[in-house]
Design an enzyme around this catalytic site. Structure first.
Site, short mmCIF file in Angstrom:
data_model
loop_
_atom_site.label_atom_id
_atom_site.label_comp_id
_atom_site.label_asym_id
_atom_site.label_seq_id
_atom_site.Cartn_x
_atom_site.Cartn_y
_atom_site.Cartn_z
NE ARG A 24 -2.44 1.41 3.64
CZ ARG A 24 -3.18 1.44 4.74
NH1 ARG A 24 -4.47 1.09 4.68
NH2 ARG A 24 -2.67 1.77 5.91
CB SER A 25 1.99 3.62 -2.40
OG SER A 25 1.03 3.52 -3.43
N GLY A 27 -3.29 4.06 -0.82
CA GLY A 27 -4.55 3.49 -0.35
C GLY A 27 -5.74 3.79 -1.23
CG ASP A 59 -6.55 -1.54 -4.65
OD1 ASP A 59 -7.65 -1.81 -5.14
OD2 ASP A 59 -5.56 -2.29 -4.72
N GLY A 67 -1.17 7.62 -4.05
CA GLY A 67 0.22 7.26 -3.82
C GLY A 67 0.97 7.04 -5.12
N GLY A 102 3.48 5.09 -5.70
CA GLY A 102 3.86 3.71 -5.94
C GLY A 102 2.93 2.97 -6.87
CE1 TYR A 162 -7.72 10.49 -16.40
CE2 TYR A 162 -7.33 8.29 -15.52
CZ TYR A 162 -8.14 9.41 -15.65
OH TYR A 162 -9.37 9.45 -15.05
CE1 TYR A 211 -5.02 3.65 -15.87
CE2 TYR A 211 -6.55 4.93 -14.54
CZ TYR A 211 -5.26 4.63 -14.93
OH TYR A 211 -4.21 5.33 -14.37
CE1 TYR A 252 -9.34 5.90 -11.79
CE2 TYR A 252 -10.47 6.03 -13.89
CZ TYR A 252 -9.78 6.64 -12.87
OH TYR A 252 -9.54 8.00 -12.92
#
Length: 538
Positions: A115-116, A118, A120, A185, A187, A195, A482, A485
């Site tokens: 996790r960079s 969060g 996600d 993040g 990462g 994008y 994407y 996403y």
């Protein structure tokens, strides 16, 4: 950050040798019943600073465990007791601790999630239905901006807002082509392509990655040269966490004017929004690549009546002066009705503030304040449009939006420009020439106690029905999506190519997905770095 990277090199070399020598034996002695005590003991016995370990490793018995897990959960629909949480959270401050955590996770039978920021979309970086160790990079967020060489080294825990602010403290004539959400993040963002408002001028964020520090499954630290061209290709858009752990990205900064021009205006159906948006599909992807016009589409009530309308917000940013922008729009898109009064010349850092929905006068320091940025509570899906949607199709979409209870949003970004210059195989991100628009479709669960209340479930069902309704108007064979996403509705199976291709080809297309699978089999043949929708090994 350069000094810290160099200073750890000698110790890392010694640790890597011992790590590599013991890896083969430890992998055959996996503890099939993971116990957090075993993992913590492993961390302590392989560290020269036990006190540090106690401050950086958290298990459910620690009072800080839940707060540490919660703080970077950016989609609050996962903040509920039923969400499966990590067995252990590690918050590394240096590369040696990451290497130790990787070794101990493998030895004691844990999977790893990384996790960079969060953000996600399906919570996969901090939830799992198996025992797992979460590497939380919140304490590794150094940013080293080199104006003279137009580069920046950025650790994975840094957020986009922090990157932009760091650049702005040194120059107003360089920026980085990434997204507008400040808390995303670095990462994970780079790993999926990335994008933003500069994509038509400079491509995706991953197109502008120059180098990387990367830890492979054996704990070895690689850079662009030592990892080879295939792995460097794969981690820029193919989901870096499928292959290993990114420790830092080297980014190319791009030139921007000292002042850019921004504008925001709204059009409703009564003001000709359908006709204007129809032309927007032709103009926005083909106009001067210095101009980017994002749209957001809402259904809302007209005043205090029970009648609904569609409101489209047009948000523009032009890499140039107000006068030049007005001349361009007068020639290419006069129907939009942009006037001098709504145009504002601002620094690039201020444009990010504006696109986040705040006044340009807002102190730019807000971009570094993660707690000041509102979190989301939603479910989202994505699509790409390659043929302009006809007026009849737009009217169907508007009617569908009006059936929603006000929880829906469409966010649409035009492509073209620099995006069309790249081959769809240049990096794994394939959505290039021929793409006119990218659509993000989302419903929120605001006002609901969870995403499983009757109202929330109706909203979810509405989103899926919208997705189905859009089928004739979006890309086909495959219907593109994407990867940043991520959407588990597309499928999670990976026991065969046929099963994995259902979602993999939508994210990366067939040729890129097959290449990613070949690279994965080479660099992580036992599929240690895995999660739903990670690159599979067959």
């Amino acid at each position: 950050m350069k000094k810290s990277l160099l200073s750890s090199s000698v110790f890392l070399l010694v640790l890597t040798l011992s790590f590599s020598n013991s890896w083969a034996t430890s992998s055959s002695l996996v503890d099939v019943t993971p116990g957090t005590e075993n993992f913590v003991s492993c961390m302590q016995s392989n560290s020269d600073n036990v006190t540090s370990i106690s401050q950086l490793v958290f298990t459910p018995v620690n009072a800080s465990f839940i707060p540490v897990w919660q703080v970077a959960v950016q989609n609050t629909r996962f903040l509920k007791p039923s969400t499966p949480k990590p067995s252990v959270i590690v918050t590394p401050v240096d590369e040696t601790l990451i290497q130790t955590a990787l070794f101990c996770a493998k030895k004691h039978g844990y999977e790893i999630r990384i996790r960079s920021g969060g953000h996600d979309y399906e919570g996969l970086s901090y939830t799992a239905d198996v025992p797992f160790v979460m590497l939380d990079f919140t304490k590794m967020r150094s940013i080293d901006v080199d104006v003279a060489n137009r580069t920046a080294w950025v650790q994975p825990g840094a957020a986009l807002g922090e990157l932009y602010y760091s650049i702005s403290q040194k120059t107003d004539t360089l920026y980085f082509p990434a997204g507008v959400c400040p808390t995303v993040g670095v990462g994970g963002y780079m790993g999926g392509g990335g994008y933003g408002n500069l994509l038509r001028k400079y491509g995706t964020a991953a197109d502008n990655v120059l180098d990387v520090r990367f830890m492979d499954v054996n704990g070895k630290i690689l850079d662009r040269k030592s990892m080879g061209k295939d792995l460097f290709w794969a981690i820029r858009g193919g989901g870096a966490s499928s292959f290993g752990i990114v420790l830092a990205w080297k980014l190319r900064l791009v030139p921007v004017p000292e002042k850019v021009t921004v504008f925001i205006l709204n059009k409703t159906l009564e003001e000709g929004a359908t006709r204007i948006f129809h032309k927007y599909q032709y103009v926005a992807p083909t106009v001067d690549r210095n101009l980017h016009i994002r749209t957001q589409v809402f259904a809302e009530y007209i005043g205090n009546t029970t009648k609904k309308t569609i409101r489209i917000m047009f948000e523009g940013i032009y890499q140039g002066t107000r006068d030049t922008l007005l001349l361009l729009l007068d020639e290419k898109f006069p129907e939009l009705g942009v006037t001098r009064e709504i145009c504002e010349e601002v620094r690039s850092i201020q444009s990010t503030v504006v696109f986040w929905g705040l006044p340009s006068s807002t102190p730019t320091e807000i971009l570094t304040n993660r707690s000041a940025i509102a979190k989301l509570n939603n479910k989202s899906k994505s699509d790409y449009v390659r043929t302009p949607i006809p007026i009849s199709g737009l009217r169907k979409i508007w009617r569908k939006l009006m059936q929603n209870d006000g929880s829906a949003l469409l966010m649409i970004n035009p492509f073209g420009g620099r995006m069309a210059d790249y081959s769809e195989t240049a990096i794994p991100y394939p959505h290039r020439a021929g793409v006119l628009l990218q659509i993000l479709k989302t419903v929120n669960f605001n006002g609901q106690t969870s995403d499983t209340t009757p109202t929330s479930l109706r909203r979810m069902a509405w989103l899926r029905s919208l997705d189905e309704m859009l089928t004739p108007y979006v890309s086909k064979n495959p219907r593109e999506a994407y990867s940043n996403y991520n959407d588990l509705d597309l499928g999670v199976g990976s026991s065969s190519y046929e099963e994995a291709g259902a979602w993999g080809e939508r994210y990366w297309k067939r040729d890129n997905f097959k290449k990613l699978i070949r690279i994965k089999a080479k660099v992580d043949p036992r599929n240690f770095f895995r999660r739903p929708q990670s690159i599979p090994v067959f």
